[in-house]
Scaffold this motif. Sequence first.
Motif, PDB file in Angstrom:
ATOM      1  N   GLU A  93      36.889  -5.922  97.935  1.00 34.82           N
ATOM      2  CA  GLU A  93      37.821  -6.486  98.917  1.00 34.82           C
ATOM      3  C   GLU A  93      37.389  -7.883  99.336  1.00 34.82           C
ATOM      4  OE1 GLU A  93      41.142  -6.575 101.530  1.00 34.82           O
ATOM      5  OE2 GLU A  93      40.619  -5.408  99.734  1.00 34.82           O
ATOM      6  N   THR A  97      33.997   8.335  86.588  1.00 35.05           N
ATOM      7  CA  THR A  97      34.251   8.421  88.030  1.00 35.05           C
ATOM      8  C   THR A  97      35.572   9.121  88.308  1.00 35.05           C
ATOM      9  OG1 THR A  97      33.012   6.356  88.377  1.00 35.05           O
ATOM     10  CG2 THR A  97      34.473   7.076  90.152  1.00 35.05           C
ATOM     11  N   ASP A 126      34.068  -0.687  97.206  1.00 31.36           N
ATOM     12  CA  ASP A 126      35.317  -1.171  97.800  1.00 31.36           C
ATOM     13  C   ASP A 126      35.106  -2.417  98.661  1.00 31.36           C
ATOM     14  OD1 ASP A 126      36.441   0.954  96.541  1.00 31.36           O
ATOM     15  OD2 ASP A 126      36.924   2.087  98.356  1.00 31.36           O
ATOM     16  N   GLY A 161      30.927   5.029  93.269  1.00 32.32           N
ATOM     17  CA  GLY A 161      32.370   4.862  93.130  1.00 32.32           C
ATOM     18  C   GLY A 161      33.167   6.025  93.670  1.00 32.32           C
ATOM     19  N   PHE A 169      32.639   7.422  96.460  1.00 27.58           N
ATOM     20  CA  PHE A 169      32.693   7.294  97.919  1.00 27.58           C
ATOM     21  C   PHE A 169      33.095   5.898  98.371  1.00 27.58           C
ATOM     22  CE2 PHE A 169      29.670  10.660  96.930  1.00 27.58           C
ATOM     23  CZ  PHE A 169      30.159  11.695  97.704  1.00 27.58           C
ATOM     24  N   GLY A 170      33.723   5.152  97.473  1.00 24.98           N
ATOM     25  CA  GLY A 170      34.161   3.807  97.838  1.00 24.98           C
ATOM     26  C   GLY A 170      33.027   2.826  97.985  1.00 24.98           C
ATOM     27  N   ARG A 207      35.890  12.761  90.135  1.00 24.75           N
ATOM     28  CA  ARG A 207      36.664  12.858  91.376  1.00 24.75           C
ATOM     29  C   ARG A 207      37.743  13.937  91.258  1.00 24.75           C
ATOM     30  NH1 ARG A 207      38.238   7.924  91.711  1.00 24.75           N
ATOM     31  NH2 ARG A 207      36.639   7.181  93.165  1.00 24.75           N
TER      32      ARG A 207
END
Length: 380
Positions: free
Chosen positions: A354, A301, A350, A344, A346-347, A305
């Motif tokens: 969180e 990832t 996340d 991963g 593009f979040g 990126r």
Amino acid sequence: MDSTAFGCFLPPFHDPSVSPQAALKHDIELCGLADDLGFDEIWLGEHHSSGWSTLSSPDMLIAALARETRRIRFATGVIPLPYHHPLHVAERMVLLDHLTAGRAILGCGTGTYVHDMEMIGVDPGTVRDHFRAALETVQALINGETVDTTTPWFTAKKAVLQLRPLRGSIETVVASSLSDAGIELLTDTATTPTVHVVPPWGAIRPGMDPDPVGSLVERVESYRNKSAGSTRIRCNVFVHVSDSTEAGIDELINGWSALRRDLYRNILGTPIPDSPAAHRKTLESLVKSGAFIIGDTATCTRMIRDLLDRLGEPVSLNFFVPQWISYKATFDQLTAIADEVVPGLFGGFDGTAESMKLTSEEAGRQMKLRTETIGNGGSK
């Protein structure tokens, strides 16, 4: 199409020890999997010799796949224009455009296998000029023009297509190394490029190009500076998800070495040193330079990126699927890339991460309050 898209590049490589019918069946199933996994496009190659490269008509395969898929776009990867009359290429692509409900991409190039050219009398020394003339004719026909032209390679007399593209146009992409001449052709013909980070054989010897990604980024910047506005780059890159980089290299080395030795060295004559140590060192060098991406999910990832950031938008990253590993393992790799790596970028993880963090912190605060209350003589 989103500014960043993902697809698969499926070269026409088939292990000669596997039945040709079974190999073709595997290709069809891989394309269906790519559609199910949500990839944006898949590229299917064309070659006519070598015993390994047995897919000779990507447009026929795409026509068969059109009824088995729903959303993925199909690209000919690539049609060597000097091998075909431009009128027939244009006709087949417009028909394919209708059969796929507008999901066809014309990927084209000059061709690479000399024996492919020799079998039909194409002079390898003329393919660049031949390609350009053919491309201009194909584009004119697809755009609804009537073409009258005579070249050293083909003639078109009042040539015109009976069908028109379903939605007015067909995207045309040219296989290019982004050399100065290649950039000139792309800008003159208003086409966009597809390019490998490194060639399908990787590199002839370890360390031949210490920074292939940096070299590619420079060529992409040069192309974008000379083209009109922000133009899409399609980039083919090899990615393999494994427990570690070292484990991934071990998983790939046999299949990687076999293709380099049996096809590129022994049949096509590429001067690749044939020793286990040379193959392994070359593969390790490609990984170290970032030309091949091999490692666990987090490593893959991060490296993808970084590559996307360096290439800039808009970009389509197509994962090279040479099947150096077993058929089942190839399925597992595409699934891991789609389910674990792409989200991963593009979040995609996340929100849950969180939520776990916040829930854990709150649980810790509540436990501390209970402990303090009990310690002060309060009830449980």
